[in-house]
Design a protein around this motif. Structure first.
Motif, PDB file in Angstrom:
ATOM      1  N   ALA A  29       0.839  -1.209   0.000  1.00 52.10           N
ATOM      2  CA  ALA A  29       0.000   0.000   0.000  1.00 52.10           C
ATOM      3  C   ALA A  29       0.871   1.255   0.000  1.00 52.10           C
ATOM      4  N   PRO A  30       0.320   2.378  -0.450  1.00 51.65           N
ATOM      5  CA  PRO A  30       1.075   3.636  -0.376  1.00 51.65           C
ATOM      6  C   PRO A  30       1.556   3.882   1.058  1.00 51.65           C
ATOM      7  N   ASN A  31       2.796   4.328   1.186  1.00 50.98           N
ATOM      8  CA  ASN A  31       3.439   4.655   2.468  1.00 50.98           C
ATOM      9  C   ASN A  31       3.807   3.434   3.308  1.00 50.98           C
ATOM     10  N   ASP A  32       3.627   2.232   2.783  1.00 50.42           N
ATOM     11  CA  ASP A  32       4.146   1.040   3.468  1.00 50.42           C
ATOM     12  C   ASP A  32       5.674   1.067   3.421  1.00 50.42           C
ATOM     13  N   TYR A  33       6.287   0.509   4.433  1.00 52.64           N
ATOM     14  CA  TYR A  33       7.747   0.425   4.433  1.00 52.64           C
ATOM     15  C   TYR A  33       8.193  -0.840   5.131  1.00 52.64           C
ATOM     16  N   PHE A  34       9.414  -1.289   4.840  1.00 48.53           N
ATOM     17  CA  PHE A  34      10.097  -2.252   5.702  1.00 48.53           C
ATOM     18  C   PHE A  34      11.565  -1.881   5.759  1.00 48.53           C
ATOM     19  N   THR A  35      12.230  -2.298   6.814  1.00 46.65           N
ATOM     20  CA  THR A  35      13.655  -2.014   6.967  1.00 46.65           C
ATOM     21  C   THR A  35      14.437  -3.313   6.805  1.00 46.65           C
ATOM     22  N   THR A  36      15.626  -3.179   6.233  1.00 50.21           N
ATOM     23  CA  THR A  36      16.466  -4.352   6.060  1.00 50.21           C
ATOM     24  C   THR A  36      17.923  -3.884   5.957  1.00 50.21           C
ATOM     25  N   PHE A  37      18.769  -4.733   5.427  1.00 52.84           N
ATOM     26  CA  PHE A  37      20.188  -4.402   5.302  1.00 52.84           C
ATOM     27  C   PHE A  37      20.688  -4.807   3.925  1.00 52.84           C
ATOM     28  N   ILE A  38      21.622  -4.036   3.418  1.00 54.12           N
ATOM     29  CA  ILE A  38      22.421  -4.482   2.278  1.00 54.12           C
ATOM     30  C   ILE A  38      23.808  -4.724   2.853  1.00 54.12           C
ATOM     31  N   GLY A  39      24.173  -5.980   2.984  1.00 58.26           N
ATOM     32  CA  GLY A  39      25.406  -6.272   3.704  1.00 58.26           C
ATOM     33  C   GLY A  39      25.268  -5.770   5.122  1.00 58.26           C
ATOM     34  N   ARG A  40      26.110  -4.822   5.514  1.00 56.46           N
ATOM     35  CA  ARG A  40      26.042  -4.308   6.878  1.00 56.46           C
ATOM     36  C   ARG A  40      25.236  -3.029   6.971  1.00 56.46           C
ATOM     37  N   GLN A  41      24.756  -2.515   5.827  1.00 55.43           N
ATOM     38  CA  GLN A  41      24.222  -1.151   5.795  1.00 55.43           C
ATOM     39  C   GLN A  41      22.708  -1.128   5.908  1.00 55.43           C
TER      40      GLN A  41
END
Lengths: 445, 176
Positions: free
Chosen positions: A53-65
């Motif tokens: 949905a609009p304004n949905d988010y998730f957090t994750t990592f690319i390698g350590r970042q």
């Protein structure tokens, strides 16, 4: 630092492929892997359905970042570094959610779901310089962001091929996942993360390793036998490794690989309940491919295992001897209750740190990492099965499905081919060499 | 509730939960299985987010879900088979049970003296891993439905809320 090419001996024409155990044990090599591999190629982030949905988010990592993946108010997807431009705090604290704005909890700088700077607290009274005011204060986007049919990827380096080129004909195998439901697939609610005290490449290998099944998982195989024989009162049906007769594998450019086994008992798959719908929608051939047991690796951090149920696993290396896994159960959107229940029970039976198979794998990884303490033993002997039967190109089966592969190995399941691992190490060498060349050029310029 | 002395019930179910915990810690797996009804539900939900667990095991993922004791029997068989490297060196576990509360009880009509009792309590498991020489800690809440059979109490339903679900490489029934 040794030349990375010297850590991998790739001479299949002479019957030799081996890897120096330093790639699993050396913290300096791990550091280079983070910089030159994870921060320099396409890395899997998540599914578009996680930000539907609009304004949905998730957090994750690319390698350590740390990274935030967001869908903005207009529906456009983006991926940004999860760090406030002001003093660096995480802008987003939670794993997932929905927010039009992300306000840094430290000094109140606010960003939109498009990553743009919205407000800087008390800007007008800040006695800021013109230089500051002219500066860009937006969240820093990843260098490249891409989606293939709901699979989201990003690269922290702009010097990568297009995502389509990067994936190549691995796309065929991703299509076999996405097309399993008329409305596509979704991650079933609930996920699990666990860590193992070993190098991430042990998972990279094991996910494609047919050779370990009968020796690492005899207890699981025995339990399946006991259920089938009525010696266990548990009526759950599951896959039977012992019934496999043929197996094939493909390697692709950029480190990817795919392993498949014609499933002699497709009726023990939850997907079988919708076989008529599948055949009419995708055709007999693709429906059969969907019911094959399949394991795929999208280098460097995504694996999908279609054996018991359908598992998506994401590898996140934390250090040279510690790896985090996050796993999801994938299922057709709006799957019927009986098939969904069957799928969940199969998944829980086999996978996860609490399953009946995964813990045996991860224990072996940890035992390998401990065994590498025997530092005087340098070269692994685990990349040689199938070396006299692997062939260049796609082969007749690959051609029949219209894919272009780098190598193929087909035949008796008992070969339990290990050349499938070569693809990952070839890409490992390519990226490490390119990275070291960049470092050398930077050092001399 | 008429005819049931709350203090006596609390004391009885507390002793039962302590016995169950000890059966696990002393690796008396068969004794432990005997504490469950054949058609028991054993459920360890997964988490959907920081704050919310999965609530529908038919549509959402669990860490473990069984609708019958047979699932637990498979796990015990696996450990005893000595064919699973994950349990080749078992952790030394210590279950602690606390804050036991009886949250409901119902007489079962037509069966003299039979009742269902709902119990909630808090638990921790400390475990020592002899191979790794490491300590692990798990903790959470049990939501248990006990039934009183002629031979005593049995577990008809056990929901195990595992609060620290960022898991190490292995977790099994004896650590929960």
């Amino acid at each position: 630092m040794k030349d990375p090419a010297e850590l991998v001996v790739d001479a299949v024409d002479r019957g030799i492929f081996t890897v120096d155990r330093a790639v699993f044990t050396d913290p300096a090599i791990f550091e280079l892997e983070m910089r030159h591999i994870f921060e320099h190629t396409w890395v899997y982030l998540g599914l578009a359905s996680q930000v539907a949905a609009p304004n949905d988010y998730f957090t994750t990592f690319i390698g350590r970042q740390p990274v935030i993946v967001m869908r903005d108010a207009t529906g456009r997807l983006g991926a940004f570094m999860n760090t406030c431009r002001h003093r660096g705090a995480l802008v987003c604290q939670r794993r997932q959610g929905n927010a039009r704005y992300h306000v840094c909890a430290y000094h109140g700088w606010a960003y939109g779901s498009d990553g743009r700077s919205k407000t800087i607290k008390d800007l007008d009274t800040g006695a800021y310089s013109e230089h500051f005011l002219a500066d860009d204060h937006d969240l820093v986007p990843v260098a490249r962001f891409g989606e293939y049919r709901g699979f989201l990827f990003a690269s922290l380096s702009a010097e990568v091929p297009s995502l389509e080129m990067h994936l190549g004909d691995m796309r065929f195998f991703l299509d076999l996942v996405v097309d399993q439901g008329p409305k596509g697939i979704e991650a079933v609610p609930g996920s699990s993360s666990y860590t193992f005290r070993a190098n991430w490449k042990l998972q990279l290998e094991n996910g494609m390793d047919a050779y370990h099944l009968t020796s690492t998982h005899p207890s699981f195989m025995n339990i399946v036998d006991r259920r089938n024989a009525g010696e266990s009162a548990n009526r759950l049906k599951s896959l039977d490794f012992a019934a496999y007769r043929e197996r094939g594998g493909f390697t692709f450019d950029h480190g990817h690989s795919a392993l498949f086994t014609p499933n002699p008992n497709p009726q023990v798959r939850p997907l079988f309940a919708s076989i008529d719908e599948l055949r009419s929608r995708v055709g007999e051939a693709r429906a059969r491919w969907m019911l094959n047991t399949r394991n795929i690796t999208v280098f460097p951090n995504l694996q999908i295992a279609e054996n018991a149920s359908l598992q998506l696993r994401v590898m996140r290396p934390l250090s040279h001897d510690l790896t985090e896994m996050t796993i999801h159960c994938l299922a057709p959107v709006d799957e019927a209750d009986a098939a969904r229940d069957f799928r969940l029970r199969q998944f829980e039976d086999f996978f996860n740190a609490s399953g009946l198979a995964t813990p045996d794998d991860t224990t072996c990884y940890e035992d390998c990492q401990s065994g590498y303490g025997a530092g005087i033993v340098r070269w692994q002997q685990g990349y040689s099965r199938g070396i006299m039967s692997v062939q260049p190109g796609s082969g007749p089966i690959g051609e029949s499905i219209g894919i272009e592969a780098r190598t193929h190995q087909m035949g008796a399941a008992k070969v339990q081919d290990e050349t499938i691992f070569h693809a990952g190490y070839r890409e490992w060498v390519r990226l490490m060499k390119a990275g070291l060349a960049r470092d050398a050029a930077g050092a001399t310029s | 509730m008429s005819g049931i002395d709350p203090a006596r019930v609390l004391s009885e179910v507390s002793a039962f939960l302590h016995d169950e915990a000890l059966a696990l810690d002393e690796r008396r797996w068969s004794d432990w299985l005997d504490l469950f009804t054949v058609d028991c539900e054993y459920w360890v939900p997964a988490w959907k987010s920081e704050d919310e667990q999965t609530s529908n095991p038919g549509r959402e993922l669990s860490l473990i879900y069984y609708g019958a004791r047979a699932g637990l029997e498979d796990r015990v068989w696996r450990v005893e088979s000595r064919r699973s490297v994950a349990s080749a060196v078992l952790p030394r576990t210590q279950h602690l049970i606390s804050n036991v509360r009886v949250t409901g009880s119902r007489e079962i009509p037509g069966v003299s003296g039979a009742a269902e009792i709902d119990v909630r309590c808090e638990w921790t498991v400390h475990q020592y891993l002899p191979k790794e020489r490491a300590v692990e800690l798990f903790f959470g809440r049990y939501e248990v439905c006990l039934v009183r059979h002629p031979e005593g109490l049995r577990i008809a339903r056990k929901k195990i809320v595992l609060l620290n679900d960022y898991l190490p490489a292995r977790i099994d029934f004896y650590s929960l």
